[in-house]
Design an enzyme around this catalytic site. Structure first.
Site, PDB file in Angstrom:
ATOM      1  N   HIS A  32      -0.422 -12.094   2.485  1.00  0.00           N
ATOM      2  CA  HIS A  32      -1.379 -11.231   1.804  1.00  0.00           C
ATOM      3  C   HIS A  32      -2.119 -11.945   0.530  1.00  0.00           C
ATOM      4  O   HIS A  32      -3.174 -12.012   0.483  1.00  0.00           O
ATOM      5  CB  HIS A  32      -0.781  -9.880   1.088  1.00  0.00           C
ATOM      6  N   GLU A  43      -7.266 -14.621   1.525  1.00  0.00           N
ATOM      7  CA  GLU A  43      -7.347 -14.840   0.093  1.00  0.00           C
ATOM      8  C   GLU A  43      -6.977 -16.168  -0.328  1.00  0.00           C
ATOM      9  O   GLU A  43      -6.799 -16.269  -1.392  1.00  0.00           O
ATOM     10  CB  GLU A  43      -7.224 -13.723  -0.852  1.00  0.00           C
ATOM     11  N   GLN A  55      -8.030 -12.711   6.681  1.00  0.00           N
ATOM     12  CA  GLN A  55      -8.428 -11.447   6.245  1.00  0.00           C
ATOM     13  C   GLN A  55      -8.950 -11.737   4.699  1.00  0.00           C
ATOM     14  O   GLN A  55      -8.434 -12.410   3.831  1.00  0.00           O
ATOM     15  CB  GLN A  55      -7.314 -10.305   5.899  1.00  0.00           C
ATOM     16  N   ASN A  98     -18.299   5.622  11.242  1.00  0.00           N
ATOM     17  CA  ASN A  98     -18.288   4.165  11.300  1.00  0.00           C
ATOM     18  C   ASN A  98     -18.088   3.591  12.708  1.00  0.00           C
ATOM     19  O   ASN A  98     -18.769   2.680  12.784  1.00  0.00           O
ATOM     20  CB  ASN A  98     -16.949   3.834  10.627  1.00  0.00           C
ATOM     21  N   TYR A 134       0.927  -1.123   0.275  1.00  0.00           N
ATOM     22  CA  TYR A 134       0.087  -0.083  -0.079  1.00  0.00           C
ATOM     23  C   TYR A 134       0.840   1.430  -0.060  1.00  0.00           C
ATOM     24  O   TYR A 134       0.790   1.894   0.874  1.00  0.00           O
ATOM     25  CB  TYR A 134      -1.125   0.103   1.338  1.00  0.00           C
TER      26      TYR A 134
END
Length: 362
Positions: free
Chosen positions: A147, A178, A197, A315, A76
């Site tokens: 990730h 994933e 995640q 939120n 990121y």
């Protein structure tokens, strides 16, 4: 803001963490041109401040009842560098932060998103954690995710090096992202996995699919589910009304199947009908969507991203939204009408599996 931020154990044997964390992909400029360091560091100050006053710190080794469940990643852009600058300016606050980061998606040299590759090899894992800790200016992270799996490296080999990192004190907990149910099970044999995640929202229910079995597997093994993109990349907020809303410089959402010209007007109608349900409950569409995700079970956590403190407050207020079973079913039924698949399905790495270990031992 709620008077307290609910915490639950992250997985069967994990620490207590806030059920609502903060994803940092947006802050690093994945949806727009990022703000200045001064602006973003001020934002992080404000995020941390949400944990003071009426929110009481827990005794060590637990964590502050505040939205400081932070999730950057080496992919990121400058998110790890930014967090590193914040910690350098606020070293005493490290103990109050549950910090997760990830490795395995390799950035191309120019920092763009063309030519990304996946590498979950032990060699790259060691390189990646060294770089991440350097950028973060920290000796360890609380949670380290794989990730993506590269579909070439047996997960047992990746897990073996993750365990080494844990034994060296560089990470405290191990997470996946994933990957397939089979890969999760094989990883968990090597060492307990704390968190998985995965994308989860009213618009993205793939983990519930009995053919995929990711949610079922996580629950059988006592692994927490951490929902990324719980607001459907912003679509569930109701603020994306026209193409101009996601075609600003730096915004990567143009490739999302949900936002393509042939389905967007239909999908906007679905969003508006969900918005009507939210209005009847006296909440915003974002609050309804986040409450829906958290309604799925105490083992489900959400990490929406934002760059605006008033959106963070909005939120957080979702933690006080109570949904009945009928409310949950109504949102789920409407969301079934959404058109366009997951962006992850286009990458080839959604729910990916790894090859078997040839010699049977890592």
């Amino acid at each position: 803001m709620p008077s307290t931020v609910a915490t639950k154990p992250l997985g069967k044997n994990g620490p207590l963490v806030p059920r609502l964390g903060l994803g940092l992909m947006v802050l690093s400029g994945m949806y727009s041109t990022p703000g200045s360091d001064a602006e973003r560091l001020k934002f992080l100050d404000d995020v941390y401040a949400r944990g003071s006053g009426t929110l009481v710190p827990l005794p060590p080794p637990q964590f502050r009842l505040c939205p400081t469940n932070l999730a950057p990643a080496d992919e990121y852009k400058d998110s790890e560098d930014l967090i590193g600058k914040w910690f350098a300016a606020n070293p005493s606050k490290r103990k109050d932060i549950f910090l997760a980061t990830k490795f395995a998606i390799r950035q191309d040299p120019d920092g763009g998103h063309q030519g990304l590759s996946v590498d979950s090899s032990p060699e790259y894992c060691k390189q990646a954690i060294k770089k991440s800790l350097s950028r973060l200016q920290l000796p360890y992270v609380d949670l380290y995710y794989v990730h993506r799996v590269d579909k070439k490296t047996p997960i047992e080999n990746t897990m073996k090096v993750m365990v080494e990192l844990k034994n060296e004190g560089k990470i405290k907990y191990i997470g996946l992202s994933e990957c397939s149910a089979d890969t999760i099970r094989r990883a968990h044999v090597v060492h307990p996995v704390t968190a998985m995640q995965i994308e989860y929202s009213p618009f993205c229910l793939a983990i519930e699919d009995p053919k995929i079995e990711v949610l079922k597997t996580c629950r059988e093994l006592g692994i927490a589910t951490v929902a990324y993109s719980p607001l459907g990349n912003g679509l569930l907020t109701g603020t994306l009304r026209a193409q101009a809303d996601w075609t600003k410089p730096g915004d990567l959402r143009g490739a999302l199947p949900w936002l393509q010209a042939d389905v967007f007007e239909h999908n906007l109608g679905v969003v508006d009908r969900i918005g009507e349900l939210a209005k009847k409950k006296g909440v915003s569409p974002s609050q309804l969507a986040l409450a829906w995700v958290l309604k799925q079970g105490d083992d489900v956590f959400a990490i929406p991203g934002t760059t605006k403190i008033h959106r963070l407050d909005e939120n957080l207020a979702s933690l006080d939204v109570e949904l009945s079973e009928d409310d949950e079913k109504a949102v789920r039924q409407l969301a079934k009408e959404i058109k366009g698949g997951r962006i992850q399905d286009l990458t080839g790495y959604a729910f990916a599996s790894t090859p078997p270990l040839e010699n049977g031992s890592a």
